[in-house]
Design an enzyme around this catalytic site. Sequence first.
Site, PDB file in Angstrom:
ATOM      1  N   ASN A 153      47.563  23.359 -42.086  1.00  0.00           N
ATOM      2  CA  ASN A 153      48.732  22.389 -42.394  1.00  0.00           C
ATOM      3  C   ASN A 153      50.070  22.891 -42.112  1.00  0.00           C
ATOM      4  O   ASN A 153      51.012  22.071 -42.369  1.00  0.00           O
ATOM      5  CB  ASN A 153      48.649  22.188 -43.954  1.00  0.00           C
ATOM      6  N   GLN A 181      44.288  17.705 -42.613  1.00  0.00           N
ATOM      7  CA  GLN A 181      45.244  17.569 -41.662  1.00  0.00           C
ATOM      8  C   GLN A 181      44.530  16.879 -40.257  1.00  0.00           C
ATOM      9  O   GLN A 181      45.363  16.700 -39.280  1.00  0.00           O
ATOM     10  CB  GLN A 181      46.014  18.661 -41.362  1.00  0.00           C
ATOM     11  N   ALA A 202      43.585  10.216 -48.032  1.00  0.00           N
ATOM     12  CA  ALA A 202      44.218   9.023 -47.360  1.00  0.00           C
ATOM     13  C   ALA A 202      45.792   9.000 -47.035  1.00  0.00           C
ATOM     14  O   ALA A 202      46.051   8.541 -46.143  1.00  0.00           O
ATOM     15  CB  ALA A 202      44.328   7.667 -48.577  1.00  0.00           C
ATOM     16  N   CYS A 327      52.879  21.613 -50.869  1.00  0.00           N
ATOM     17  CA  CYS A 327      51.962  22.052 -52.031  1.00  0.00           C
ATOM     18  C   CYS A 327      52.707  23.354 -52.432  1.00  0.00           C
ATOM     19  O   CYS A 327      52.432  24.024 -53.587  1.00  0.00           O
ATOM     20  CB  CYS A 327      50.502  22.263 -52.158  1.00  0.00           C
TER      21      CYS A 327
END
Length: 391
Positions: A153, A181, A202, A327
């Site tokens: 990611n 990803q 999603a 994150c």
Amino acid sequence: MSRKVYLDNAATTYVSSEVLNEMMPCFNAIYGNANSIHGFGRDAAAIVDRARDRIAAAINAKSANEIYFTSGGTEADNWAIKGLAHANANKGKHIITSAIEHHAVLDACAALEKEGFTVTYLPVDSTGVVSITELLRAIRKDTILISIMAVNNEVGTIQNIKTIAKTAHENGILFHTDAVQALGALRLDVQDMEIDALSISAHKIYGPKGVGALYVKNGVRIENLFDGGSQERGKRGGTLNVPGIAGFGKAAEIAVRDLVINQQKLRSIREYFLSKLRENVEYIHINGHPHQKIQGTVSVSFEMIEGESLLMLLDLDGVAVSTASACTSNSLLPSHVLKAMGIEDELAQGTIRFSFGKNTSKADIDYALEVLTNAVKKLRAISPITKAGRR
């Protein structure tokens, strides 16, 4: 602020109009609980079933019953790691993953270590690729699960998933991949790639936030995520997010339908960005594998720059980027991914992730690069680190 340019699509994308149109009836026309047996409930259940079929088709699952809806990729990763480990603990308590996984996987593994499981964290090379030789070395008689992400990611490096999965199965080990990803960026075929469990979400593919899915191959044992309801065939109790699920199904269908054209466009944008960047900014390093990577993500380390400062200057002029994954963007620590790739802390702290979307234009790139070039000059002019001072 004269313009706004969004270059953080790896964190989240917007909801496309096609997806939004699919979702709208679920808010006020077909609003029944999908678990109710009356007509309103059956109408909602039909929408869920259609979405499940679409997502199964998008990853070439053998059956729609192998798709379980979750609240997102983090939940899917946690369920996969903990659920597979607990359900198969009678065979062993050793898990293999990589040092560059998303924290949803790393922290789930850390939680299992507190329960008595042992975890091997495979190193990666300077491009972010897991070594098959290192994987083979790490396998033990009590290894029950290998979890390696399909696409990183932060730097966009693609792993050799099919080979890793084959290696796992040759040794009687289950294989899970975090493909959050990867969906929409490359073709996913769980049957051909021999995947036992796969996590997707999603909001990375122009769908809504708050909905994801876990694919679990039929016959693979996994512990229930939640108790207290019969939803998701008894494995994840709780009222289903029908609007989100409807949107996810449509987004997955579109992602596969438009994969080739979207990737061609992203490749063109990425090459244009890199070409102009190299022309205008000195002392930069492009992270990740030079070829084995997705088209939409570019990780750039800027020498003599502090990444947070650069991000804030870009934001002041309307350009949205990230210093790492969404994150971990609030953390001041160097990226664990870049650290694992052998990038020194100082350079890692000066790293920005640019991630493009299907609506990113060359005009957006031109503006972003103008802002970026000026910001880099400004920060380097006041930086205590100079080229002369670098070893």
